[in-house]
Design a protein around this motif. Structure first.
Motif, PDB file in Angstrom:
ATOM      1  N   PRO A  31       4.828 -16.538  17.655  1.00  0.00           N
ATOM      2  CA  PRO A  31       3.369 -16.523  17.807  1.00  0.00           C
ATOM      3  C   PRO A  31       2.914 -15.942  19.154  1.00  0.00           C
ATOM      4  CG  PRO A  31       4.056 -18.603  16.853  1.00  0.00           C
ATOM      5  CD  PRO A  31       5.311 -17.875  17.280  1.00  0.00           C
ATOM      6  N   ALA A  32       3.745 -16.065  20.183  1.00  0.00           N
ATOM      7  CA  ALA A  32       3.396 -15.514  21.500  1.00  0.00           C
ATOM      8  C   ALA A  32       3.340 -13.995  21.478  1.00  0.00           C
ATOM      9  CB  ALA A  32       4.396 -16.001  22.550  1.00  0.00           C
ATOM     10  N   THR A  33       4.038 -13.365  20.525  1.00  0.00           N
ATOM     11  CA  THR A  33       4.005 -11.893  20.441  1.00  0.00           C
ATOM     12  C   THR A  33       2.653 -11.386  19.965  1.00  0.00           C
ATOM     13  OG1 THR A  33       4.795 -11.717  18.145  1.00  0.00           O
ATOM     14  CG2 THR A  33       6.485 -11.819  19.886  1.00  0.00           C
ATOM     15  N   GLN A  34       1.824 -12.259  19.431  1.00  0.00           N
ATOM     16  CA  GLN A  34       0.529 -11.841  18.898  1.00  0.00           C
ATOM     17  C   GLN A  34      -0.563 -11.806  19.970  1.00  0.00           C
ATOM     18  OE1 GLN A  34       0.531 -10.633  15.710  1.00  0.00           O
ATOM     19  NE2 GLN A  34       2.702 -11.017  16.094  1.00  0.00           N
ATOM     20  N   ARG A  35      -0.248 -12.261  21.137  1.00  0.00           N
ATOM     21  CA  ARG A  35      -1.211 -12.251  22.248  1.00  0.00           C
ATOM     22  C   ARG A  35      -1.377 -10.824  22.765  1.00  0.00           C
ATOM     23  NH1 ARG A  35      -1.867 -16.546  26.726  1.00  0.00           N
ATOM     24  NH2 ARG A  35      -2.873 -15.400  28.403  1.00  0.00           N
ATOM     25  N   VAL A  36      -2.603 -10.442  23.045  1.00  0.00           N
ATOM     26  CA  VAL A  36      -2.876  -9.114  23.607  1.00  0.00           C
ATOM     27  C   VAL A  36      -2.258  -9.060  25.006  1.00  0.00           C
ATOM     28  CG1 VAL A  36      -4.693  -7.532  24.373  1.00  0.00           C
ATOM     29  CG2 VAL A  36      -4.986  -8.839  22.264  1.00  0.00           C
ATOM     30  N   PRO A  37      -1.508  -7.992  25.313  1.00  0.00           N
ATOM     31  CA  PRO A  37      -0.886  -7.901  26.635  1.00  0.00           C
ATOM     32  C   PRO A  37      -1.909  -7.981  27.768  1.00  0.00           C
ATOM     33  CG  PRO A  37       0.099  -6.300  25.175  1.00  0.00           C
ATOM     34  CD  PRO A  37      -1.084  -6.893  24.440  1.00  0.00           C
ATOM     35  N   ASP A  38      -1.493  -8.634  28.834  1.00  0.00           N
ATOM     36  CA  ASP A  38      -2.329  -8.783  30.018  1.00  0.00           C
ATOM     37  C   ASP A  38      -2.378  -7.449  30.765  1.00  0.00           C
ATOM     38  OD1 ASP A  38      -3.449  -9.373  32.485  1.00  0.00           O
ATOM     39  OD2 ASP A  38      -2.225 -11.149  32.831  1.00  0.00           O
ATOM     40  N   PRO A  39      -3.569  -6.871  30.953  1.00  0.00           N
ATOM     41  CA  PRO A  39      -3.669  -5.583  31.651  1.00  0.00           C
ATOM     42  C   PRO A  39      -3.132  -5.629  33.084  1.00  0.00           C
ATOM     43  CG  PRO A  39      -5.818  -6.243  30.747  1.00  0.00           C
ATOM     44  CD  PRO A  39      -4.865  -7.372  30.519  1.00  0.00           C
ATOM     45  N   GLY A  82       4.287  -4.187  24.848  1.00  0.00           N
ATOM     46  CA  GLY A  82       3.343  -4.021  23.737  1.00  0.00           C
ATOM     47  C   GLY A  82       3.301  -2.585  23.257  1.00  0.00           C
ATOM     48  N   GLU A  83       3.306  -1.648  24.193  1.00  0.00           N
ATOM     49  CA  GLU A  83       3.295  -0.222  23.820  1.00  0.00           C
ATOM     50  C   GLU A  83       4.577   0.168  23.091  1.00  0.00           C
ATOM     51  OE1 GLU A  83       2.436   1.840  27.470  1.00  0.00           O
ATOM     52  OE2 GLU A  83       0.378   1.053  27.525  1.00  0.00           O
ATOM     53  N   ALA A  87       4.823 -12.090  27.311  1.00  0.00           N
ATOM     54  CA  ALA A  87       5.460 -10.869  27.815  1.00  0.00           C
ATOM     55  C   ALA A  87       6.939 -10.832  27.448  1.00  0.00           C
ATOM     56  CB  ALA A  87       5.275 -10.764  29.329  1.00  0.00           C
ATOM     57  N   LEU A  88       7.616 -11.963  27.621  1.00  0.00           N
ATOM     58  CA  LEU A  88       9.041 -12.046  27.285  1.00  0.00           C
ATOM     59  C   LEU A  88       9.269 -11.824  25.794  1.00  0.00           C
ATOM     60  CD1 LEU A  88      12.035 -12.881  28.026  1.00  0.00           C
ATOM     61  CD2 LEU A  88      11.341 -15.183  27.335  1.00  0.00           C
ATOM     62  N   ALA A  89       8.524 -12.544  24.961  1.00  0.00           N
ATOM     63  CA  ALA A  89       8.712 -12.440  23.512  1.00  0.00           C
ATOM     64  C   ALA A  89       8.358 -11.046  23.004  1.00  0.00           C
ATOM     65  CB  ALA A  89       7.874 -13.501  22.803  1.00  0.00           C
ATOM     66  N   THR A  90       7.302 -10.447  23.539  1.00  0.00           N
ATOM     67  CA  THR A  90       6.910  -9.103  23.125  1.00  0.00           C
ATOM     68  C   THR A  90       7.993  -8.090  23.490  1.00  0.00           C
ATOM     69  OG1 THR A  90       4.577  -9.678  23.356  1.00  0.00           O
ATOM     70  CG2 THR A  90       5.111  -7.326  23.302  1.00  0.00           C
ATOM     71  N   ALA A  91       8.585  -8.244  24.662  1.00  0.00           N
ATOM     72  CA  ALA A  91       9.680  -7.344  25.061  1.00  0.00           C
ATOM     73  C   ALA A  91      10.879  -7.527  24.141  1.00  0.00           C
ATOM     74  CB  ALA A  91      10.072  -7.603  26.516  1.00  0.00           C
ATOM     75  N   GLU A  92      11.183  -8.763  23.789  1.00  0.00           N
ATOM     76  CA  GLU A  92      12.330  -9.013  22.902  1.00  0.00           C
ATOM     77  C   GLU A  92      12.116  -8.380  21.525  1.00  0.00           C
ATOM     78  OE1 GLU A  92      13.903 -13.328  24.624  1.00  0.00           O
ATOM     79  OE2 GLU A  92      12.529 -13.302  22.903  1.00  0.00           O
ATOM     80  N   ILE A  93      10.953  -8.607  20.919  1.00  0.00           N
ATOM     81  CA  ILE A  93      10.736  -8.069  19.577  1.00  0.00           C
ATOM     82  C   ILE A  93      10.650  -6.543  19.624  1.00  0.00           C
ATOM     83  CG2 ILE A  93       8.200  -8.210  19.462  1.00  0.00           C
ATOM     84  CD1 ILE A  93       8.566  -9.307  16.572  1.00  0.00           C
ATOM     85  N   ALA A  94      10.067  -5.999  20.683  1.00  0.00           N
ATOM     86  CA  ALA A  94       9.996  -4.536  20.828  1.00  0.00           C
ATOM     87  C   ALA A  94      11.398  -3.938  20.935  1.00  0.00           C
ATOM     88  CB  ALA A  94       9.167  -4.167  22.053  1.00  0.00           C
ATOM     89  N   ASP A  95      12.267  -4.591  21.699  1.00  0.00           N
ATOM     90  CA  ASP A  95      13.647  -4.103  21.836  1.00  0.00           C
ATOM     91  C   ASP A  95      14.363  -4.103  20.489  1.00  0.00           C
ATOM     92  OD1 ASP A  95      13.252  -3.788  24.556  1.00  0.00           O
ATOM     93  OD2 ASP A  95      14.354  -5.606  25.124  1.00  0.00           O
ATOM     94  N   GLU A  96      14.184  -5.179  19.728  1.00  0.00           N
ATOM     95  CA  GLU A  96      14.857  -5.263  18.426  1.00  0.00           C
ATOM     96  C   GLU A  96      14.319  -4.212  17.456  1.00  0.00           C
ATOM     97  OE1 GLU A  96      15.374  -9.195  16.805  1.00  0.00           O
ATOM     98  OE2 GLU A  96      15.869 -10.020  18.775  1.00  0.00           O
TER      99      GLU A  96
END
Length: 195
Positions: free
Chosen positions: A101-109, A118-119, A59-68
């Motif tokens: 690699p953690a950004t590749q995990r499907v977000p937890d519903p 993720g969105e 969740a943290l890594a996905t938020a970071e890459i999405a922000d960038e």
């Protein structure tokens, strides 16, 4: 007894720093507890276990890459947006080899923040594709194409699997230029696919 001032957010942020140092597959709760200066049982006051930590790290890594990606896309469209977002994606993977690699995990519903991150990440690519006139089911194909190309490239680059005598940056630039050509020549609805 848990260390004073320690909370779930601090634990996950420290896990993110640690995973960049040791690698995604080498992060353990024991190593994290040692890093935080607490006994392993104390860590369970803040994280339910390895699976929960992996989800929170994702969740943290996905938020970071999405922000960038969102930041660099602002005010751009077409090839400029495509290049900027792909470069931000690659830059994140290079700077955070354990988190990426953690950004590749499907977000937890069950985690609204993870879903939103993720969105946002996918939404940036959808917005670029809209600029090319690609929408609906075709946009899903375009998002998958972008992700497969860029993720594949950065994954191979991270493992040192580009051994041919040519600058890797040149190959990346050419790949993004090829995606631009593909998106500009995308068949319109009703047009037969080239296949």
């Amino acid at each position: 007894m848990p260390r004073a001032g320690l909370n779930a957010q601090i634990v996950v942020r420290e896990a993110a720093r640690l995973v960049d140092e040791v690698g995604h597959d080498r992060l353990t709760l024991a190593a994290l507890a040692n890093r935080l200066g607490v006994a392993l049982p104390s860590l369970y006051k803040h994280v339910k276990g390895a699976e929960a930590l992996a989800q929170q790290l994702s969740a943290l890594a996905t938020a970071e890459i999405a922000d960038e990606m969102t930041t660099v896309a602002a005010g751009r469209s077409g090839a400029a947006a495509l290049r900027a977002v792909a470069a931000a994606y690659r830059s994140y993977a290079r700077r955070h080899p354990g988190r990426y690699p953690a950004t590749q995990r499907v977000p937890d519903p069950a985690d609204p923040a993870h879903l939103a991150a993720g969105e946002r990440a996918v939404g940036v690519v959808y917005a670029i594709l809209r600029g090319y006139g690609i929408e609906g089911d075709a946009a899903v194909d375009g998002v998958r194409m972008f992700r497969a190309a860029v993720h594949g490239f950065v994954s191979l680059e991270a493992t040192g699997d580009f051994g041919l005598p040519r600058a890797v940056d040149s190959s990346f630039d050419r790949m993004i230029a090829a995606l631009d050509v593909a998106f500009r020549s995308w068949p319109t609805p009703g047009e037969p696919d080239a296949a």
